[in-house]
Design an enzyme around this catalytic site. Structure first.
Site: not given
Length: 361
Positions: A93, A124, A208
């Site tokens: 993402h 992911d 992230s």
């Protein structure tokens, strides 16, 4: 095993979110296939000591910035250096929708353009390569198999997308084998992630793809989500904060598959094909409804109008937006396929179209 609902790309205080940071527009360029990568490091089995101190910052952290010209946004996240020549592990993402990617190695402070090598939408996980990089300090990985509730951990990342020296926060492992449903507020899509490490370390948007470290400073997880109690206004997280990380063994397994160039139903290798439409469910009618056509795209060249219903691609029926995405991802840029759609008046139309190169999905 628990299950929570998470959100992606939000800008205000929310229950749970995936922690890439979204902001505003910048122009983009093409993405190309990555070069052949060196060996992805094997994990070293190690059990953390519960009473040891958190490790602090370690080498191998990359600040990632992406431009998403098709959506008019940009994003910031983090990556982990896998080898000295610039192979970098991150979250899918973080690079999803990117038309341009830059990575800054926080050890040598150099900024590189980056190419997507491959990605796993369901898990992911993504791998990118920093173009022209050499002599980088790679992170050291350990197996997450020995991780236990109560272990001290350190999370490192590009918190707030500010760049510069990575932010370092500490906490403890609070649960294992956790499941969350990730919702992306920018496009309404969602996905389920499972087998995650839960921690009290206060990770933030921009973290992230960054490392979760054990007390020896080895990577045991890839930070991917944060929970209730995380304030986006700069205030301190509440005591209810939870962070989530993909175990190192899981992420490295995908990285090795990408390195070998082995696609699967979830893993995409190399450049991404693009049709050039945004669609929504047909609401009981056959096909999917075209909500937007990208100017200059193959769909636009073929004359597909907004409001049309795409019913097949390459001779295979299209019954949902996910089906259409899967059919396009199974193709390569430059391939010619037959597209069929019906107009608002119910007239069946068809055209042979040549797919172009688009952003990773």
């Amino acid at each position: 095993m628990s299950e929570d609902s998470v959100r992606r790309g939000a800008r205000t205080a929310i229950p749970i979110l995936l922690v890439a940071l979204l902001s505003l527009l910048a122009p983009g360029c093409r993405l190309m296939d990555g070069e052949d990568a060196g060996d992805v490091p094997p994990p070293v089995t190690e059990t953390a000591t519960k009473h040891a101190k958190p490790s602090g910052r370690k080498p191998g952290v990359v600040n990632i910035e992406t431009e998403q010209s098709l959506n008019g946004t940009r994003a910031a996240g983090t990556g982990i250096v896998l080898d000295t020549s610039g192979l970098v592990l991150t979250n899918n993402h973080v690079i999803q929708g990117a038309t341009r990617i830059k990575g800054t190695d926080t050890d040598n402070r150099r900024t590189y353009t980056a190419q997507v090598v491959g990605y796993d939408r369901a898990g992911d996980v993504a791998v990118i390569r920093l173009t022209g990089a050499f002599g980088l300090k790679a992170a050291v990985f350990a197996s997450a198999a020995g991780v236990a509730v109560g272990d001290p951990v350190t999370a490192v990342g590009n918190a707030g997308g500010k760049g510069g020296a990575p932010t370092v926060v500490t906490g403890r492992v609070t649960a294992l084998e956790q499941s969350v449903t990730a919702r992306d507020d920018t496009n309404g899509t969602s996905e389920r992630l499972s087998g995650l490490i839960e921690t009290s370390a206060p990770i933030k948007p921009g973290d992230s793809g960054g490392p979760l470290l054990n007390t020896s400073g080895k990577v045991i997880g890839i930070n991917t989500a944060a929970s209730a109690g995380l304030a986006m206004d700069g205030s301190k997280p509440t005591k209810n904060h939870r962070g989530y990380a993909i175990p190192s063994d899981t992420a490295l397994g995908v990285a090795r598959q990408i390195q070998r160039g082995e696609p699967s139903s979830t893993v995409h290798i190399g450049p991404t094909a693009m049709l050039g439409v945004k669609v929504r469910a047909g609401g009981g009618s056959p096909g999917v409804i075209v909500a937007e056509v990208v100017p200059g795209s193959p769909a636009a060249t073929a004359g597909v109008p907004v409001g049309a219903a795409i019913v097949s691609l390459g001779g295979q029926a299209v019954d949902s937006p996910g089906t259409l995405t899967g059919l396009v991802l199974a193709r390569r840029p430059g391939e010619v396929v037959r597209l069929e759609w019906t107009t608002a008046q119910g007239v069946l139309m068809a055209a042979e179209i040549r797919l172009t190169e688009g952003p990773p999905q």
